[in-house]
Scaffold this motif. Structure first.
Motif, PDB file in Angstrom:
ATOM      1  N   SER A 171      22.115 -15.906  34.765  1.00  0.00           N
ATOM      2  CA  SER A 171      21.417 -16.854  33.898  1.00  0.00           C
ATOM      3  C   SER A 171      20.004 -16.378  33.576  1.00  0.00           C
ATOM      4  O   SER A 171      19.514 -16.562  32.455  1.00  0.00           O
ATOM      5  N   THR A 172      19.334 -15.754  34.554  1.00  0.00           N
ATOM      6  CA  THR A 172      17.991 -15.219  34.314  1.00  0.00           C
ATOM      7  C   THR A 172      18.039 -14.082  33.302  1.00  0.00           C
ATOM      8  O   THR A 172      17.212 -13.995  32.387  1.00  0.00           O
ATOM      9  N   VAL A 173      19.019 -13.205  33.453  1.00  0.00           N
ATOM     10  CA  VAL A 173      19.176 -12.083  32.525  1.00  0.00           C
ATOM     11  C   VAL A 173      19.367 -12.583  31.099  1.00  0.00           C
ATOM     12  O   VAL A 173      18.731 -12.104  30.154  1.00  0.00           O
ATOM     13  N   SER A 174      20.240 -13.585  30.923  1.00  0.00           N
ATOM     14  CA  SER A 174      20.528 -14.057  29.571  1.00  0.00           C
ATOM     15  C   SER A 174      19.336 -14.781  28.960  1.00  0.00           C
ATOM     16  O   SER A 174      19.115 -14.712  27.748  1.00  0.00           O
ATOM     17  N   THR A 175      18.531 -15.467  29.792  1.00  0.00           N
ATOM     18  CA  THR A 175      17.357 -16.143  29.253  1.00  0.00           C
ATOM     19  C   THR A 175      16.298 -15.140  28.816  1.00  0.00           C
ATOM     20  O   THR A 175      15.701 -15.261  27.740  1.00  0.00           O
ATOM     21  N   ILE A 176      16.052 -14.122  29.648  1.00  0.00           N
ATOM     22  CA  ILE A 176      15.095 -13.086  29.257  1.00  0.00           C
ATOM     23  C   ILE A 176      15.559 -12.391  27.977  1.00  0.00           C
ATOM     24  O   ILE A 176      14.752 -12.030  27.115  1.00  0.00           O
ATOM     25  N   SER A 177      16.883 -12.244  27.836  1.00  0.00           N
ATOM     26  CA  SER A 177      17.426 -11.568  26.656  1.00  0.00           C
ATOM     27  C   SER A 177      17.152 -12.315  25.363  1.00  0.00           C
ATOM     28  O   SER A 177      17.331 -11.761  24.270  1.00  0.00           O
ATOM     29  N   LEU A 178      16.705 -13.584  25.471  1.00  0.00           N
ATOM     30  CA  LEU A 178      16.348 -14.326  24.260  1.00  0.00           C
ATOM     31  C   LEU A 178      15.220 -13.655  23.496  1.00  0.00           C
ATOM     32  O   LEU A 178      15.010 -13.938  22.312  1.00  0.00           O
ATOM     33  N   GLY A 179      14.479 -12.769  24.159  1.00  0.00           N
ATOM     34  CA  GLY A 179      13.455 -12.016  23.447  1.00  0.00           C
ATOM     35  C   GLY A 179      14.024 -11.229  22.280  1.00  0.00           C
ATOM     36  O   GLY A 179      13.302 -10.914  21.323  1.00  0.00           O
ATOM     37  N   GLU A 180      15.325 -10.945  22.332  1.00  0.00           N
ATOM     38  CA  GLU A 180      15.979 -10.246  21.224  1.00  0.00           C
ATOM     39  C   GLU A 180      15.867 -11.046  19.932  1.00  0.00           C
ATOM     40  O   GLU A 180      15.689 -10.479  18.845  1.00  0.00           O
ATOM     41  N   ALA A 181      15.976 -12.391  20.035  1.00  0.00           N
ATOM     42  CA  ALA A 181      15.911 -13.219  18.839  1.00  0.00           C
ATOM     43  C   ALA A 181      14.541 -13.123  18.177  1.00  0.00           C
ATOM     44  O   ALA A 181      14.432 -13.074  16.951  1.00  0.00           O
ATOM     45  N   ALA A 182      13.480 -13.111  18.991  1.00  0.00           N
ATOM     46  CA  ALA A 182      12.134 -12.979  18.434  1.00  0.00           C
ATOM     47  C   ALA A 182      11.970 -11.636  17.736  1.00  0.00           C
ATOM     48  O   ALA A 182      11.419 -11.548  16.634  1.00  0.00           O
TER      49      ALA A 182
END
Length: 282
Positions: A233-244
């Motif tokens: 879950s931590t990995v996927s949340t940090i990966s939200l930086g991709e959207a920015a």
């Protein structure tokens, strides 16, 4: 201290991977235009070249275990769905829908299948990130329902592979290379049917090499390394930086516009990534 440093290093790896992934949709969209390739063919070349780059640093071929085979099939499906979404809706919308749904699905799956808890910091960071994503989602032109459906399918696949790879995280390089090779084989028949040979120019060759090296070989190697030290879950949340990153590239490369709310969304997304990177724990 060593485990904390390892977790923080893993969070940094995912942050870098997310930035690299943010360029993948743009590279794919440019290849649609300059390489005369469809989404499946772009997926094929992405994985073939990504495997080639990583194999240069491996002493031997990875073992094709059942976890690697499952990961490879999953990669082929969710990556093809993502590029189909890009073709239908554009880079920004496709990436935001995919990355918005992924952490929610991963958090639920992590709780159900891996007994992982987000914790207060993780829950707060996820809420901030999703708020930022909502601000971003309202700024670009919306895409077709078909494209959004592809993006949601990609999110389901991405979450499933994250959970699967977290459970089988003992050999990150083998998982990455083996997964790429399996994904190449899975996409090859479909790419052959629709046109697998790109229109080779200096621009298309450069885009293909970039796609294989940065948002594929580098990003996935870092991603699989990080799964050994961080919750899914931590990995996927940090990966939200991709959207920015995708939103900024949409503005710079494709002339898409962001309102003040959209830029505020980028800031919130990046703030959530920074918080999780600083406070990551195993």
């Amino acid at each position: 201290m060593s485990s904390l440093m390892s977790a923080r290093r893993g969070a940094a790896y995912v942050s870098i991977a997310a930035l690299a992934w943010g360029t993948g949709g743009a590279a794919g969209a440019l290849l649609f235009a300059h390489g005369s390739l469809d989404p499946i063919a772009v997926s094929f070349w992405r994985y073939l070249l990504g495997a080639g780059f990583l194999l240069m640093f491996l002493p031997r071929l990875p073992a094709f275990s059942s976890p690697v085979l499952v990961a490879g099939v999953g990669m082929a499906l969710y990556q093809a769905a993502y590029f189909l979404a890009v073709a239908e809706t554009g880079v920004t919308v496709a990436t935001m829908v995919t990355m918005g749904a992924t952490p929610v699905l991963t958090a639920v799956g992590g709780r159900l299948f891996l007994n992982e808890r987000l914790g207060r910091a993780g829950t707060a960071a996820l809420a901030v990130a999703l708020t930022g994503l909502l601000l971003l989602t309202g700024t670009p032109a919306g895409g077709s329902l078909t494209g959004i459906g592809y993006a949601l399918a990609s999110a389901v696949g991405y979450a499933a592979i994250t959970l699967h790879s977290r459970r089988h995280s003992g050999d990150p390089q083998g998982m990455a290379v083996g997964g790429f090779l399996v994904a190449t084989l899975v996409t090859a028949p479909f790419a052959l049917a629709t046109g697998i040979v790109p229109e080779l120019t200096a621009a298309s060759a450069g885009l293909l090499l970039f796609l294989g090296a940065i948002p594929t070989a580098l990003a996935y190697w870092l991603f699989f390394r990080a799964l050994g030290t961080l919750r899914a879950s931590t990995v996927s949340t940090i990966s939200l930086g991709e959207a920015a990153g995708a939103a900024v590239l949409g503005v710079l490369v494709f002339g898409e516009r962001l309102t003040a709310a959209g830029w505020a969304g980028c800031v919130l997304l990046l703030a959530a990534v920074v918080v999780l990177t600083a406070q990551a724990s195993t």
